[in-house]
Enzyme design. Sequence first.
Site, PDB file in Angstrom:
ATOM      1  N   GLY A  42      -8.858  -0.388  12.958  1.00 62.30           N
ATOM      2  CA  GLY A  42      -9.783   0.560  13.335  1.00 62.30           C
ATOM      3  C   GLY A  42      -8.905   1.891  13.214  1.00 62.30           C
ATOM      4  N   THR A  43      -7.888   2.242  13.459  1.00 66.89           N
ATOM      5  CA  THR A  43      -7.012   3.424  13.508  1.00 66.89           C
ATOM      6  C   THR A  43      -6.841   3.782  11.968  1.00 66.89           C
ATOM      7  OG1 THR A  43      -5.614   2.831  15.465  1.00 66.89           O
ATOM      8  CG2 THR A  43      -4.858   4.416  13.987  1.00 66.89           C
ATOM      9  N   ASN A 102     -15.136   3.849  24.154  1.00 63.07           N
ATOM     10  CA  ASN A 102     -14.328   2.874  24.589  1.00 63.07           C
ATOM     11  C   ASN A 102     -14.020   2.930  26.088  1.00 63.07           C
ATOM     12  OD1 ASN A 102     -13.035   5.378  23.274  1.00 63.07           O
ATOM     13  ND2 ASN A 102     -11.098   4.621  24.090  1.00 63.07           N
ATOM     14  N   GLN A 154     -16.130  -0.239  19.507  1.00 64.13           N
ATOM     15  CA  GLN A 154     -16.431  -0.853  20.732  1.00 64.13           C
ATOM     16  C   GLN A 154     -17.921  -1.355  20.684  1.00 64.13           C
ATOM     17  OE1 GLN A 154     -14.582  -1.788  23.225  1.00 64.13           O
ATOM     18  NE2 GLN A 154     -12.691  -0.509  22.507  1.00 64.13           N
ATOM     19  N   CYS A 183      -4.747   2.668  24.460  1.00 59.44           N
ATOM     20  CA  CYS A 183      -4.098   3.294  23.448  1.00 59.44           C
ATOM     21  C   CYS A 183      -3.093   4.494  24.106  1.00 59.44           C
ATOM     22  CB  CYS A 183      -4.716   3.883  22.263  1.00 59.44           C
ATOM     23  SG  CYS A 183      -5.712   2.559  21.461  1.00 59.44           S
TER      24      CYS A 183
HETATM   25  C1  LIG Z   1     -13.303   3.432  19.735  1.00 58.39           C
HETATM   26  C2  LIG Z   1     -12.034   2.964  19.162  1.00 58.39           C
HETATM   27  N1  LIG Z   1     -11.598   3.381  17.927  1.00 58.39           N
HETATM   28  C3  LIG Z   1     -10.586   3.032  17.422  1.00 58.39           C
HETATM   29  C4  LIG Z   1      -9.619   1.917  17.883  1.00 58.39           C
HETATM   30  C5  LIG Z   1      -8.407   1.603  17.144  1.00 58.39           C
HETATM   31  O1  LIG Z   1      -8.429   0.359  16.466  1.00 58.39           O
HETATM   32  P1  LIG Z   1      -7.348  -0.502  16.382  1.00 58.39           P
HETATM   33  O2  LIG Z   1      -6.767  -1.095  17.802  1.00 58.39           O
HETATM   34  O3  LIG Z   1      -7.545  -1.694  15.530  1.00 58.39           O
HETATM   35  O4  LIG Z   1      -6.281   0.289  15.575  1.00 58.39           O
HETATM   36  C6  LIG Z   1     -10.044   1.559  19.366  1.00 58.39           C
HETATM   37  C7  LIG Z   1      -8.938   0.763  19.779  1.00 58.39           C
HETATM   38  O5  LIG Z   1      -8.691   0.788  21.156  1.00 58.39           O
HETATM   39  C8  LIG Z   1     -11.252   2.003  19.783  1.00 58.39           C
HETATM   40  O6  LIG Z   1     -11.362   1.637  20.943  1.00 58.39           O
END
Ligand SMILES: Cc1ncc(COP(=O)(O)O)c(C=O)c1O
Length: 413
Positions: A70-71, A175, A203, A350
């Site tokens: 996601g990041t 989230n 999410q 995070c």
């Molecule tokens: C809303 C949201 N976006 C992005 C991310 C990041 O995703 P990833 O952990 O796959 O990098 C998260 C992770 O907690 C998230 O909750």
Amino acid sequence: MRTYFDHAATSPMPPDVLDAYTAELRRAANPSSLHAEGQAARMRIEQAREDIARAVGASTPAEVVLTSGGTEADNLAIKGLWRLRNADVGSAGDASSGEEPSGGEHSSPPRPRILISAIEHPAVSEAADWLTGLGAEVVRIPVDADGRLDLAAYEAALTADPDRTALVSVMAANNEIGTVQPIAEVAALARAHRVPVHTDAVQAFGQLPLDFAAVGVDAMTVTAHKIGGPVGIGALVLGRDLAPEPVLHGGGQERSVRSGTLDVAGAVAFAAAATSATADLPARAGHMAALRDRLIDGITAAVPEAELSGPPGAGRLPNNVHFVFPGCEGDTLIFGFDAAGFATSAGSACSAGVSRPSEVLLACGRDEPTARACQRFTLGPETSEADVDRLLAALPEIVVRARRAGMASGAPA
Ligand SMILES: Cc1ncc(COP(=O)(O)O)c(C=O)c1O
């Protein structure tokens, strides 16, 4: 006995996904190789892409750009789409000066503005803020006390200067407090002004019916590990007519938008998780929403001064329960639950590890002590009524102790 209430941080892999993942890990092949092993891997990755596309409602598998999660997908969307609309940044002209580049070549005028909600995940908000160094103007759209986007403020911000706006990014669901955003309305308004829209659906995916084509966004972030897939694979679902500037340059994989050797095992496991998360989504979401409401009602009865964050009912994710426990520190509550056998969270994993007030609650208008006093419980497909009832039985004592610790440290009630 341990009970896991932190599925929004990461959700365990069910056995069928684990089997698909480990079977694939035993095979060595780069899908870009021309030999038989490489071509077989290519076929498996394209099958996975097709399955993921079906699960997210993409109109074609080509819309699925695989990323490391996601990041990365958020960074690609924000930085890549902004650079697409500000092509001269880093050359002779830049977005802030509005100058034409030297050499006499005409390019489209810069669009420095990025509209985001005030409660985006840092993968979106930090990426947008980073772009201010290149001339971006980040406009944060406020949310109400439940975390819902202020649509009137959004419309005013968008229509104030659509021709200088590069993109809009509003998450599908939050989230921390689980608030679901009116993303189809956000997309329709932006489209009317020809501004591309990205949504972080990390999410929401697997919790709400999500149809990329029907929602009308141009780009959508999903990740595998929140739906029972492995950590380290995700996707940016991206309209075929969009070619954002890559963040990762290299061998030109994934429509030349995201270079890097493809992770076949990750993609196969992601596809398996996405297929099962969406195949029985209404039943699964209904089951979780019933447990969510049992937990919310139980907490309210056991600790009457506790306050639910975010909206009740259909306006929140079916797996999210988030409360403020006045007079308690979020981290103290985590330790209390942990000692009693429950894995919970104070908010976003995070930013966990650093004791800070929740930015999301602050944006919802709460004060600092309140924004430090929260606890998130997120459910998964294996959560049972017995799990919820055990947590409810342990809750009053944990809260009393956390409050005592808060009073001893001088935290305001
Ligand atoms: C809303 C949201 N976006 C992005 C991310 C990041 O995703 P990833 O952990 O796959 O990098 C998260 C992770 O907690 C998230 O909750």
